[in-house]
Design a protein around this motif. Structure first.
Motif, PDB file in Angstrom:
ATOM      1  N   TYR A  22       0.834  -1.201   0.000  1.00  0.00           N
ATOM      2  CA  TYR A  22       0.000   0.000   0.000  1.00  0.00           C
ATOM      3  C   TYR A  22       0.869   1.250   0.000  1.00  0.00           C
ATOM      4  N   GLU A  23       1.846   1.302   0.905  1.00  0.00           N
ATOM      5  CA  GLU A  23       2.675   2.499   0.991  1.00  0.00           C
ATOM      6  C   GLU A  23       3.540   2.677  -0.247  1.00  0.00           C
ATOM      7  N   LEU A  24       3.976   1.575  -0.847  1.00  0.00           N
ATOM      8  CA  LEU A  24       4.749   1.678  -2.076  1.00  0.00           C
ATOM      9  C   LEU A  24       3.894   2.208  -3.222  1.00  0.00           C
ATOM     10  N   SER A  25       2.598   1.890  -3.186  1.00  0.00           N
ATOM     11  CA  SER A  25       1.720   2.342  -4.267  1.00  0.00           C
ATOM     12  C   SER A  25       1.415   3.833  -4.199  1.00  0.00           C
ATOM     13  N   ILE A  26       1.566   4.436  -3.015  1.00  0.00           N
ATOM     14  CA  ILE A  26       1.183   5.843  -2.855  1.00  0.00           C
ATOM     15  C   ILE A  26       2.002   6.767  -3.754  1.00  0.00           C
ATOM     16  N   PRO A  27       3.341   6.743  -3.712  1.00  0.00           N
ATOM     17  CA  PRO A  27       4.079   7.649  -4.598  1.00  0.00           C
ATOM     18  C   PRO A  27       3.852   7.357  -6.074  1.00  0.00           C
ATOM     19  N   PHE A  28       3.572   6.081  -6.420  1.00  0.00           N
ATOM     20  CA  PHE A  28       3.258   5.776  -7.814  1.00  0.00           C
ATOM     21  C   PHE A  28       1.958   6.442  -8.226  1.00  0.00           C
ATOM     22  N   THR A  29       0.949   6.373  -7.352  1.00  0.00           N
ATOM     23  CA  THR A  29      -0.354   6.943  -7.682  1.00  0.00           C
ATOM     24  C   THR A  29      -0.292   8.458  -7.786  1.00  0.00           C
ATOM     25  N   ALA A 114      22.436  11.808  -1.496  1.00  0.00           N
ATOM     26  CA  ALA A 114      21.329  12.464  -2.195  1.00  0.00           C
ATOM     27  C   ALA A 114      20.962  13.772  -1.515  1.00  0.00           C
ATOM     28  N   HIS A 115      20.913  13.761  -0.180  1.00  0.00           N
ATOM     29  CA  HIS A 115      20.574  14.979   0.548  1.00  0.00           C
ATOM     30  C   HIS A 115      21.656  16.033   0.370  1.00  0.00           C
ATOM     31  N   ALA A 116      22.913  15.609   0.408  1.00  0.00           N
ATOM     32  CA  ALA A 116      24.015  16.558   0.242  1.00  0.00           C
ATOM     33  C   ALA A 116      23.996  17.207  -1.137  1.00  0.00           C
ATOM     34  N   SER A 117      23.450  16.493  -2.116  1.00  0.00           N
ATOM     35  CA  SER A 117      23.393  17.057  -3.469  1.00  0.00           C
ATOM     36  C   SER A 117      22.149  17.889  -3.708  1.00  0.00           C
ATOM     37  N   GLY A 118      21.324  18.049  -2.659  1.00  0.00           N
ATOM     38  CA  GLY A 118      20.184  18.958  -2.759  1.00  0.00           C
ATOM     39  C   GLY A 118      18.826  18.301  -2.878  1.00  0.00           C
ATOM     40  N   ALA A 119      18.740  16.980  -2.744  1.00  0.00           N
ATOM     41  CA  ALA A 119      17.442  16.302  -2.864  1.00  0.00           C
ATOM     42  C   ALA A 119      16.581  16.578  -1.642  1.00  0.00           C
ATOM     43  N   ARG A 120      15.293  16.680  -1.873  1.00  0.00           N
ATOM     44  CA  ARG A 120      14.310  16.747  -0.794  1.00  0.00           C
ATOM     45  C   ARG A 120      14.053  15.314  -0.329  1.00  0.00           C
ATOM     46  N   MET A 121      14.192  15.055   0.977  1.00  0.00           N
ATOM     47  CA  MET A 121      14.117  13.703   1.502  1.00  0.00           C
ATOM     48  C   MET A 121      12.765  13.477   2.176  1.00  0.00           C
ATOM     49  N   VAL A 122      12.129  12.363   1.843  1.00  0.00           N
ATOM     50  CA  VAL A 122      10.780  12.074   2.326  1.00  0.00           C
ATOM     51  C   VAL A 122      10.739  10.639   2.812  1.00  0.00           C
ATOM     52  N   SER A 123      10.132  10.422   3.978  1.00  0.00           N
ATOM     53  CA  SER A 123       9.916   9.050   4.441  1.00  0.00           C
ATOM     54  C   SER A 123       8.436   8.830   4.683  1.00  0.00           C
ATOM     55  N   LEU A 124       7.976   7.612   4.363  1.00  0.00           N
ATOM     56  CA  LEU A 124       6.615   7.181   4.655  1.00  0.00           C
ATOM     57  C   LEU A 124       6.697   6.068   5.689  1.00  0.00           C
ATOM     58  N   VAL A 173      13.386  18.029   4.555  1.00  0.00           N
ATOM     59  CA  VAL A 173      13.198  16.673   5.063  1.00  0.00           C
ATOM     60  C   VAL A 173      11.779  16.559   5.613  1.00  0.00           C
ATOM     61  N   LEU A 174      11.020  15.585   5.109  1.00  0.00           N
ATOM     62  CA  LEU A 174       9.628  15.424   5.509  1.00  0.00           C
ATOM     63  C   LEU A 174       9.383  13.974   5.893  1.00  0.00           C
ATOM     64  N   THR A 175       8.599  13.756   6.939  1.00  0.00           N
ATOM     65  CA  THR A 175       8.301  12.408   7.407  1.00  0.00           C
ATOM     66  C   THR A 175       6.808  12.275   7.623  1.00  0.00           C
ATOM     67  N   SER A 176       6.284  11.065   7.420  1.00  0.00           N
ATOM     68  CA  SER A 176       4.851  10.846   7.632  1.00  0.00           C
ATOM     69  C   SER A 176       4.623   9.671   8.547  1.00  0.00           C
ATOM     70  N   ALA A 177       3.425   9.630   9.117  1.00  0.00           N
ATOM     71  CA  ALA A 177       2.972   8.451   9.839  1.00  0.00           C
ATOM     72  C   ALA A 177       2.666   7.348   8.827  1.00  0.00           C
ATOM     73  N   GLY A 178       2.039   6.281   9.289  1.00  0.00           N
ATOM     74  CA  GLY A 178       1.855   5.125   8.432  1.00  0.00           C
ATOM     75  C   GLY A 178       0.630   5.173   7.545  1.00  0.00           C
ATOM     76  N   LEU A 179       0.634   4.265   6.558  1.00  0.00           N
ATOM     77  CA  LEU A 179      -0.509   4.021   5.690  1.00  0.00           C
ATOM     78  C   LEU A 179      -1.033   5.308   5.063  1.00  0.00           C
ATOM     79  N   THR A 180      -2.289   5.663   5.303  1.00  0.00           N
ATOM     80  CA  THR A 180      -2.913   6.777   4.571  1.00  0.00           C
ATOM     81  C   THR A 180      -2.250   8.114   4.860  1.00  0.00           C
ATOM     82  N   ALA A 181      -1.561   8.249   5.984  1.00  0.00           N
ATOM     83  CA  ALA A 181      -0.842   9.498   6.244  1.00  0.00           C
ATOM     84  C   ALA A 181       0.223   9.749   5.189  1.00  0.00           C
TER      85      ALA A 181
END
Length: 338
Positions: A22-29, A114-124, A173-181
């Motif tokens: 489910y969480e893997l499908s979120i960024p694809f969708t 990746a972060h050092a090169s300027g990427a925005r980092m996101v965790s689900l 840097v952004l972080t989320s809770a689980g599943l639908t968050a």
């Protein structure tokens, strides 16, 4: 043209449990399918395995295809994170959490680079453990699924873990809770990149709420008995249609045929936020829409959104959105067709 490249990290065992799928499908969708009628610019998405490119994830050599008979073959390895504008880390293998097993080889180094090169980092969800192991959450506020936040805080004491929110936006840097968050956070990124109108229309197509602010509670106790009324939907729609007018908790409670105290409790149980905070969020969203789709003066936008004077609009807009109304309009204004 692209709104930016998004590299999604797939750890070795992701894609077997249903919640990981489910969480893997979120960024694809959200990021993977172009929406040319919403924006000329969309995202370039690439799937990056912690193994070598072309290797199947979710299985070991000689084993079956996992719990659901599913495997994934990724076109990129961790080298695919290089040059990405946004890196998304979905759930890490359970052993990394429950047994303190190391992350897949090379993942922490790739995230730091990746972060050092300027990427925005996101965790689900538990992807926050990977960002924390890479040192990218040190000195920052972050979240994860509420079932794992205590472990995250204990293992990484330099991280300020907040288990009460849907997601945390700390700029790069952004972080989320689980599943639908995780879906809430990805739509928040679209809102940041392409504007509220695009994010709202995308959410509508996905049949999900257009905007749940990150500060809402990630865990809402729904064990209380269901109310015997028709629900809060009608009164909230009534309020949305009258945002340009003064509205109080008493007004909303009266419309819902409840006492103010009961209405406050019911709304908090349903949304994790208070009536006044809910109203402010709706008014900010209305102001964003007006700034994107009309050339009305800022003073008039303040009036129509219920935020009052131009100064009051600027104050709340800067606090909630992070930029002034004028800067927001310059970024996202699209003149509607005649």
């Amino acid at each position: 043209m692209s709104a930016g490249s998004v590299a999604v990290v797939v750890a070795d065992e992701i894609g077997i449990p249903s919640w990981d799928l489910y969480e893997l499908s979120i960024p694809f969708t959200v990021f993977g399918k172009p929406q040319p009628d919403l924006s000329d610019h969309w995202y370039d998405l690439r799937l990056c395995s912690t193994r070598e490119a072309g290797h199947e994830t979710g299985r070991e050599a000689g084993q079956g295809a996992g719990e659901f008979g599913i495997t994934l073959r990724t076109p990129y390895g961790l080298e695919g994170l290089t040059g990405a504008d946004t890196v998304v880390v979905t759930s890490v293998p359970d052993a990394c959490i429950e047994e303190d097993a190391p992350l897949p080889a090379g993942l922490a180094d790739a995230l730091r680079a990746a972060h050092a090169s300027g990427a925005r980092m996101v965790s689900l969800c538990t992807g926050a453990f990977a960002l924390a192991e890479a040192g990218l959450l040190d000195g920052r506020r972050a979240t994860a699924h509420w079932m794992h936040t205590a472990q995250l805080a204990a293992r990484y004491p330099d991280v300020t873990v907040d288990d009460s929110v849907l997601y945390v936006d700390d700029g790069d840097v952004l972080t989320s809770a689980g599943l639908t968050a995780g879906l809430d956070l990805c739509l928040h990124l679209v809102r940041r990149d392409l504007g509220a109108h695009v994010a709202n229309q995308l959410a509508r197509r996905m049949v999900v709420p257009a905007h749940r602010p990150g500060g809402q509670a990630q865990f809402i106790d729904l064990s209380v008995p269901e109310s015997d009324d028709a629900g809060l939907g009608p009164v909230l729609e009534w309020a949305r249609a009258r945002l340009d007018r003064p509205l109080t908790v008493d007004d909303l409670a009266r419309r819902a045929a409840m006492s103010p105290r009961t209405f406050y409790r019911r709304l908090h149980e349903a949304t994790g936020t208070t009536p006044l905070r809910w109203l402010l969020n709706q008014r900010i969203a209305r102001a964003q829409s007006l700034l994107e789709t009309t050339d009305l003066p800022v003073e008039r936008v303040g009036e129509l959104s219920g935020l009052g004077t131009a100064n009051n609009l600027r104050h709340h807009f800067l606090k909630q959105v992070g930029v002034s109304p004028g800067d927001y309009r310059r970024s996202f204004f699209t003149r509607p067709a005649a």
